[in-house]
Design a protein around this motif. Structure first.
Motif, short mmCIF file in Angstrom:
data_model
loop_
_atom_site.label_atom_id
_atom_site.label_comp_id
_atom_site.label_asym_id
_atom_site.label_seq_id
_atom_site.Cartn_x
_atom_site.Cartn_y
_atom_site.Cartn_z
N THR A 1 -8.98 3.93 -3.46
CA THR A 1 -7.64 4.23 -3.95
C THR A 1 -6.89 2.93 -4.20
O THR A 1 -6.12 2.81 -5.15
CB THR A 1 -6.86 5.05 -2.90
N LEU B 1 0.84 -1.20 0.00
CA LEU B 1 0.00 0.00 0.00
C LEU B 1 0.87 1.25 0.00
O LEU B 1 0.65 2.18 -0.79
CB LEU B 1 -0.94 0.01 1.21
N THR C 1 2.44 1.67 -3.38
CA THR C 1 1.44 2.09 -4.36
C THR C 1 1.11 3.57 -4.20
O THR C 1 1.05 4.30 -5.19
CB THR C 1 0.15 1.24 -4.20
N LEU C 2 0.92 4.02 -2.98
CA LEU C 2 0.61 5.43 -2.75
C LEU C 2 1.79 6.31 -3.15
O LEU C 2 1.59 7.38 -3.74
CB LEU C 2 0.24 5.67 -1.28
N THR D 1 1.79 6.68 -6.93
CA THR D 1 0.73 7.55 -7.45
C THR D 1 0.84 8.98 -6.94
O THR D 1 0.15 9.86 -7.43
CB THR D 1 -0.67 7.00 -7.06
N MET E 1 -0.12 9.96 -4.03
CA MET E 1 -1.24 10.26 -3.13
C MET E 1 -0.81 10.11 -1.68
O MET E 1 -0.07 9.19 -1.33
CB MET E 1 -2.41 9.33 -3.41
N THR F 1 -1.36 9.30 2.33
CA THR F 1 -2.16 8.28 3.02
C THR F 1 -3.46 8.90 3.54
O THR F 1 -4.50 8.26 3.52
CB THR F 1 -1.37 7.63 4.17
N VAL G 1 -4.19 6.14 6.95
CA VAL G 1 -5.10 6.07 5.81
C VAL G 1 -6.37 6.84 6.15
O VAL G 1 -6.93 6.70 7.24
CB VAL G 1 -5.42 4.60 5.45
N SER H 1 -6.18 8.91 1.01
CA SER H 1 -6.51 7.62 0.40
C SER H 1 -7.72 6.97 1.05
O SER H 1 -8.07 7.24 2.19
CB SER H 1 -5.31 6.68 0.47
N ARG H 2 -8.34 6.12 0.25
CA ARG H 2 -9.50 5.34 0.70
C ARG H 2 -9.22 3.90 0.28
O ARG H 2 -9.05 3.64 -0.92
CB ARG H 2 -10.76 5.85 0.03
N ILE H 3 -9.15 2.99 1.24
CA ILE H 3 -8.84 1.61 0.89
C ILE H 3 -9.96 0.67 1.31
O ILE H 3 -10.72 0.94 2.24
CB ILE H 3 -7.51 1.14 1.52
N PRO I 1 -9.06 -0.04 -9.15
CA PRO I 1 -7.98 0.48 -8.29
C PRO I 1 -6.89 -0.59 -8.21
O PRO I 1 -7.13 -1.76 -8.50
CB PRO I 1 -8.67 0.66 -6.94
#
Length: 187
Positions: free
Chosen positions: A98, A38, A41-42, A45, A47, A49, A74, A52-54, A120
């Motif tokens: 996200t 995670l 990945t963030l 991108t 973005m 934390t 997050v 982000s929306r997981i 996503p």
């Protein structure tokens, strides 16, 4: 001691009884690796934390994943279980996410989460042995700290370390990555 396929109650009982030993479970190392994925990945991108929306598939079955997402800061965490499918389809939650973290490793749910036009990123452990990647880092960090407790703070530090060492072209390191071996040999 590394416990594999041990339910949470038995793992806690072993940790209480064997106070002289460090006990780590495969669920804990899987949670660390998913969190590292995670964070990677963030970072890829750009973005934060907080923004982000997981969605965590199987957050109830592996609560460490949720704990680590909270520790990472997050912004929004949604846990989903196969039992929830009749009320809320996974694809409808994943559409606004996200990233999706799969703590269950179910190919069926992975297909459902990615069956969208622009899915996503899906963070999953493809091979159960892959979660062993967290062990050397976790044990190294544990050996250098003064506090003997194994817990969320240590797991999050391990996830951050793994994410920092992941090559730019990957979401997760792989267990046979020569760069990983060289990095550990030079420690």
């Amino acid at each position: 001691i590394y416990l594999v396929h041990t339910d949470a109650a038995r793992a806690r009982a072993a940790q209480r009884l064997l106070t002289e030993a460090t006990i780590i479970t495969d669920q804990q190392t899987a949670a660390i690796l998913l969190t590292a994925g995670l964070l990677t990945t963030l970072a890829h991108t750009g973005m934060s934390t907080r923004a982000s929306r997981i969605v965590i598939i199987g957050g109830r079955q592996n609560p460490e994943v949720t704990d680590l997402a909270v520790a990472a800061g997050v912004g929004e965490i949604i846990t989903w279980s196969p039992d929830d499918a009749h009320r809320v389809p996974l694809a409808s939650l994943a559409r606004r996410a996200t990233a999706v973290l799969d703590a269950l490793g179910s190919a069926t749910h992975q297909r459902e989460a990615t069956a969208m036009v622009l899915p996503p990123p899906l963070i999953a452990i493809d091979n159960p042995a892959q979660s062993l990647l967290a062990l050397p880092t976790l044990l190294s960090i544990h050996a250098t700290i003064r506090h003997p407790i194994i817990g969320t703070k240590l797991f999050y530090t391990c996830a951050q370390t793994l994410a920092a060492g992941t090559p730019d072209n990957r979401m997760l390191s792989v267990i046979n990555d020569p760069g990983l071996t060289r990095a550990w040999a030079n420690r």
